[in-house]
Design a protein around this motif. Structure first.
Motif, PDB file in Angstrom:
ATOM      1  N   ALA A  27       0.832  -1.203   0.000  1.00 15.58           N
ATOM      2  CA  ALA A  27       0.000   0.000   0.000  1.00 15.58           C
ATOM      3  C   ALA A  27       0.869   1.256   0.000  1.00 15.58           C
ATOM      4  CB  ALA A  27      -0.928  -0.007   1.211  1.00 15.58           C
ATOM      5  N   TYR A  28       1.895   1.282   0.832  1.00 17.80           N
ATOM      6  CA  TYR A  28       2.797   2.431   0.925  1.00 17.80           C
ATOM      7  C   TYR A  28       3.506   2.670  -0.407  1.00 17.80           C
ATOM      8  CZ  TYR A  28       6.277   5.495   3.154  1.00 17.80           C
ATOM      9  OH  TYR A  28       7.076   6.555   3.508  1.00 17.80           O
ATOM     10  N   GLU A  45       9.808  -0.213   9.838  1.00 18.48           N
ATOM     11  CA  GLU A  45       9.291   1.028  10.414  1.00 18.48           C
ATOM     12  C   GLU A  45       7.943   1.393   9.800  1.00 18.48           C
ATOM     13  OE1 GLU A  45      13.186   3.618  11.577  1.00 18.48           O
ATOM     14  OE2 GLU A  45      12.777   3.343   9.442  1.00 18.48           O
ATOM     15  N   ILE A  46       7.814   1.216   8.501  1.00 20.67           N
ATOM     16  CA  ILE A  46       6.557   1.526   7.825  1.00 20.67           C
ATOM     17  C   ILE A  46       5.447   0.606   8.308  1.00 20.67           C
ATOM     18  CG2 ILE A  46       5.368   1.516   5.599  1.00 20.67           C
ATOM     19  CD1 ILE A  46       8.154   2.296   4.407  1.00 20.67           C
ATOM     20  N   LEU A  49       4.390   1.661  11.790  1.00 29.74           N
ATOM     21  CA  LEU A  49       3.659   2.918  11.735  1.00 29.74           C
ATOM     22  C   LEU A  49       2.223   2.700  11.277  1.00 29.74           C
ATOM     23  CD1 LEU A  49       3.471   6.027  11.758  1.00 29.74           C
ATOM     24  CD2 LEU A  49       4.322   5.984   9.418  1.00 29.74           C
ATOM     25  N   ILE A  50       2.053   1.936  10.214  1.00 33.77           N
ATOM     26  CA  ILE A  50       0.723   1.694   9.668  1.00 33.77           C
ATOM     27  C   ILE A  50      -0.127   0.900  10.660  1.00 33.77           C
ATOM     28  CG2 ILE A  50      -0.538   0.524   7.826  1.00 33.77           C
ATOM     29  CD1 ILE A  50       1.808   1.423   5.970  1.00 33.77           C
ATOM     30  N   GLN A  51       0.472  -0.062  11.336  1.00 30.41           N
ATOM     31  CA  GLN A  51      -0.275  -0.827  12.331  1.00 30.41           C
ATOM     32  C   GLN A  51      -0.743   0.082  13.470  1.00 30.41           C
ATOM     33  OE1 GLN A  51       2.096  -4.133  13.646  1.00 30.41           O
ATOM     34  NE2 GLN A  51       2.350  -4.918  11.592  1.00 30.41           N
ATOM     35  N   LEU A  52       0.101   0.997  13.892  1.00 32.59           N
ATOM     36  CA  LEU A  52      -0.280   1.928  14.961  1.00 32.59           C
ATOM     37  C   LEU A  52      -1.391   2.869  14.507  1.00 32.59           C
ATOM     38  CD1 LEU A  52       3.215   2.865  16.396  1.00 32.59           C
ATOM     39  CD2 LEU A  52       1.423   1.549  17.531  1.00 32.59           C
ATOM     40  N   LEU A  53      -1.351   3.292  13.276  1.00 33.93           N
ATOM     41  CA  LEU A  53      -2.339   4.236  12.773  1.00 33.93           C
ATOM     42  C   LEU A  53      -3.720   3.625  12.617  1.00 33.93           C
ATOM     43  CD1 LEU A  53      -0.249   6.058  10.049  1.00 33.93           C
ATOM     44  CD2 LEU A  53      -1.087   7.041  12.191  1.00 33.93           C
TER      45      LEU A  53
END
Length: 55
Positions: A27-28, A45-46, A49-53
């Motif tokens: 997706a990124y 890191e990506i 980040l996406i999991q946290l969002l």
């Protein structure tokens, strides 16, 4: 350290890609961001980040 500032449109587009069945990295990258150059954010890191969002 360089930082990206993402817009609301980015998050909406990213969410739609994730809902379509893409992985967080797919997706990124589909939105034009690379994950393979030395200067880019690492795939781990990506993913985090996406999991946290979106959790």
């Amino acid at each position: 350290m360089d930082a990206f500032i993402y817009t609301k449109d980015f998050y909406v587009a990213l969410y739609k890609q994730l809902e379509s069945g893409m992985t967080s990295i797919e997706a990124y990258e589909s939105l034009g961001f690379g994950t393979t150059s030395r200067k880019s954010t690492s795939q781990t890191e990506i993913s985090l980040l996406i999991q946290l969002l979106f959790t």
